[in-house]
Design a protein around this motif. Sequence first.
Motif, PDB file in Angstrom:
ATOM      1  N   LEU A   1       6.213  12.911   6.566  1.00  0.00           N
ATOM      2  CA  LEU A   1       5.848  13.870   7.612  1.00  0.00           C
ATOM      3  C   LEU A   1       5.234  13.177   8.823  1.00  0.00           C
ATOM      4  N   ALA A   2       4.763  11.943   8.621  1.00  0.00           N
ATOM      5  CA  ALA A   2       4.036  11.231   9.672  1.00  0.00           C
ATOM      6  C   ALA A   2       4.916  10.918  10.875  1.00  0.00           C
ATOM      7  N   ASP A   3       4.347  11.070  12.053  1.00  0.00           N
ATOM      8  CA  ASP A   3       5.018  10.710  13.295  1.00  0.00           C
ATOM      9  C   ASP A   3       5.375   9.218  13.207  1.00  0.00           C
ATOM     10  N   PRO A   4       6.653   8.870  13.365  1.00  0.00           N
ATOM     11  CA  PRO A   4       7.064   7.467  13.238  1.00  0.00           C
ATOM     12  C   PRO A   4       6.356   6.531  14.226  1.00  0.00           C
ATOM     13  N   ARG A   5       5.889   7.077  15.345  1.00  0.00           N
ATOM     14  CA  ARG A   5       5.185   6.250  16.338  1.00  0.00           C
ATOM     15  C   ARG A   5       3.767   5.919  15.893  1.00  0.00           C
ATOM     16  N   ASN A   6       3.233   6.669  14.923  1.00  0.00           N
ATOM     17  CA  ASN A   6       1.863   6.457  14.477  1.00  0.00           C
ATOM     18  C   ASN A   6       1.863   5.431  13.342  1.00  0.00           C
ATOM     19  N   THR A   7       1.967   4.167  13.723  1.00  0.00           N
ATOM     20  CA  THR A   7       2.084   3.094  12.732  1.00  0.00           C
ATOM     21  C   THR A   7       0.820   2.955  11.886  1.00  0.00           C
ATOM     22  N   GLU A   8      -0.342   3.232  12.466  1.00  0.00           N
ATOM     23  CA  GLU A   8      -1.582   3.139  11.683  1.00  0.00           C
ATOM     24  C   GLU A   8      -1.598   4.168  10.563  1.00  0.00           C
ATOM     25  N   LEU A   9      -1.165   5.380  10.853  1.00  0.00           N
ATOM     26  CA  LEU A   9      -1.105   6.436   9.843  1.00  0.00           C
ATOM     27  C   LEU A   9      -0.121   6.048   8.747  1.00  0.00           C
ATOM     28  N   ARG A  10       1.021   5.551   9.138  1.00  0.00           N
ATOM     29  CA  ARG A  10       2.037   5.163   8.166  1.00  0.00           C
ATOM     30  C   ARG A  10       1.536   4.015   7.276  1.00  0.00           C
ATOM     31  N   LYS A  11       0.857   3.038   7.872  1.00  0.00           N
ATOM     32  CA  LYS A  11       0.300   1.927   7.087  1.00  0.00           C
ATOM     33  C   LYS A  11      -0.743   2.420   6.100  1.00  0.00           C
ATOM     34  N   LEU A  12      -1.589   3.342   6.544  1.00  0.00           N
ATOM     35  CA  LEU A  12      -2.633   3.902   5.684  1.00  0.00           C
ATOM     36  C   LEU A  12      -2.015   4.623   4.488  1.00  0.00           C
ATOM     37  N   LEU A  13      -0.978   5.406   4.726  1.00  0.00           N
ATOM     38  CA  LEU A  13      -0.318   6.145   3.649  1.00  0.00           C
ATOM     39  C   LEU A  13       0.466   5.200   2.733  1.00  0.00           C
ATOM     40  N   GLN A  14       1.092   4.168   3.312  1.00  0.00           N
ATOM     41  CA  GLN A  14       1.796   3.179   2.486  1.00  0.00           C
ATOM     42  C   GLN A  14       0.821   2.451   1.570  1.00  0.00           C
ATOM     43  N   LYS A  15      -0.320   2.079   2.113  1.00  0.00           N
ATOM     44  CA  LYS A  15      -1.340   1.406   1.306  1.00  0.00           C
ATOM     45  C   LYS A  15      -1.823   2.332   0.194  1.00  0.00           C
ATOM     46  N   GLY A  16      -2.028   3.613   0.532  1.00  0.00           N
ATOM     47  CA  GLY A  16      -2.450   4.583  -0.477  1.00  0.00           C
ATOM     48  C   GLY A  16      -1.419   4.730  -1.584  1.00  0.00           C
ATOM     49  N   GLU A  17      -0.141   4.778  -1.201  1.00  0.00           N
ATOM     50  CA  GLU A  17       0.934   4.865  -2.202  1.00  0.00           C
ATOM     51  C   GLU A  17       0.942   3.623  -3.079  1.00  0.00           C
ATOM     52  N   PHE A  18       0.834   2.463  -2.452  1.00  0.00           N
ATOM     53  CA  PHE A  18       0.833   1.216  -3.216  1.00  0.00           C
ATOM     54  C   PHE A  18      -0.338   1.186  -4.190  1.00  0.00           C
ATOM     55  N   ASP A  19      -1.522   1.545  -3.693  1.00  0.00           N
ATOM     56  CA  ASP A  19      -2.709   1.522  -4.549  1.00  0.00           C
ATOM     57  C   ASP A  19      -2.563   2.465  -5.734  1.00  0.00           C
ATOM     58  N   MET A  20      -1.974   3.652  -5.507  1.00  0.00           N
ATOM     59  CA  MET A  20      -1.784   4.609  -6.595  1.00  0.00           C
ATOM     60  C   MET A  20      -0.734   4.099  -7.589  1.00  0.00           C
ATOM     61  N   THR A  21       0.326   3.498  -7.077  1.00  0.00           N
ATOM     62  CA  THR A  21       1.402   3.011  -7.938  1.00  0.00           C
ATOM     63  C   THR A  21       0.961   1.790  -8.728  1.00  0.00           C
ATOM     64  N   ALA A  22       0.290   0.870  -8.058  1.00  0.00           N
ATOM     65  CA  ALA A  22      -0.117  -0.375  -8.702  1.00  0.00           C
ATOM     66  C   ALA A  22      -1.465  -0.259  -9.394  1.00  0.00           C
ATOM     67  N   GLY A  23      -2.158   0.842  -9.197  1.00  0.00           N
ATOM     68  CA  GLY A  23      -3.506   1.002  -9.747  1.00  0.00           C
ATOM     69  C   GLY A  23      -3.615   0.679 -11.213  1.00  0.00           C
ATOM     70  N   GLY A  24      -2.677   1.138 -12.014  1.00  0.00           N
ATOM     71  CA  GLY A  24      -2.733   0.879 -13.442  1.00  0.00           C
ATOM     72  C   GLY A  24      -2.161  -0.467 -13.807  1.00  0.00           C
ATOM     73  N   ASP A  25      -1.508  -1.119 -12.843  1.00  0.00           N
ATOM     74  CA  ASP A  25      -0.849  -2.385 -13.133  1.00  0.00           C
ATOM     75  C   ASP A  25      -1.678  -3.601 -12.738  1.00  0.00           C
ATOM     76  N   VAL A  26      -2.796  -3.374 -12.078  1.00  0.00           N
ATOM     77  CA  VAL A  26      -3.608  -4.486 -11.613  1.00  0.00           C
ATOM     78  C   VAL A  26      -4.298  -5.127 -12.809  1.00  0.00           C
ATOM     79  N   VAL A  27      -4.142  -6.438 -12.936  1.00  0.00           N
ATOM     80  CA  VAL A  27      -4.737  -7.172 -14.042  1.00  0.00           C
ATOM     81  C   VAL A  27      -6.130  -7.605 -13.637  1.00  0.00           C
ATOM     82  N   GLN A  28      -7.101  -7.228 -14.443  1.00  0.00           N
ATOM     83  CA  GLN A  28      -8.474  -7.651 -14.209  1.00  0.00           C
ATOM     84  C   GLN A  28      -8.678  -8.991 -14.911  1.00  0.00           C
TER      85      GLN A  28
END
Length: 184
Positions: A143-170
Motif C-alpha cells: 500500500l506504501a507510496d513507491p516514492r516513500n523509500t523510508e516507509l518501504r525500508k521500515l516495512l521491509q525491515k519489519g517483515e524481515f524481523d518477523m520472518t527471521a525472528g524465530g530463525d536467529v541463532v543466539q
Amino acid sequence: MADEDGASPRELILEACRRNNTSLLEETINDLKAAASKAGKKPEDHVADTLNTAVDGLGNGCLHIAATYGSSEAIDMLLDQEGIEIDEIDRMEKDTPLHKAVRYTNSLDKSDWSSGLHIVDMLVDAGCDPRIRNKGKLKPIELADPRNTELRKLLQKGEFDMTAGGDVVQEDDDGPTGSASDSD
C-alpha cells in the motif's frame, strides 16, 4: 465516568483516539481500572478487554482509528496497555492498524511523511505484523507510496524481523575457549 445519558467508556476511547486526546484516554483508562478494582476484577484485564472490544460502526478498533487519524500520542498510550490486540482486523477492508497507518502516511504531503513514519515505526516496534494481507490481498508495504523509500525500508525491515525472528541463532557465551567440551 459516563452516566446513563453520557458516552460509554468505549465511545470515549474511540473519540479520544480520533482526536488524539490523551487526557480523555488516560481519564477513561483510569476510570476503567477503578471500576475493575471495585468489582474485584484485575484492572489490566478489564482495560484490555474494553480496548479490544471498542469498535466503531465500521469495525475499526481503537488502534485502527488512532492510526487513521495520525493520533500518535494516543497510539503510544494504547501500546503501553497490557493485553491490547495490535494486529486486530477491521470489518470492511480487513486492514490491521499498520495498514491504516500506511494509508495515513500516504495521505500526507511529502514534507509531512515523517509524522506518518513515526506512527508506522511505533506499530512495527510494538510487534505489529507487516506480513498480514488485507481484503485486497495486500500487505502494508504494497500500500506504501513507491516514492516513500523510508516507509518501504521500515516495512521491509519489519517483515524481515518477523520472518527471521524465530530463525536467529543466539550465540552462547562459552568463555574464551568458545567450547563447552573438555575433550583434548
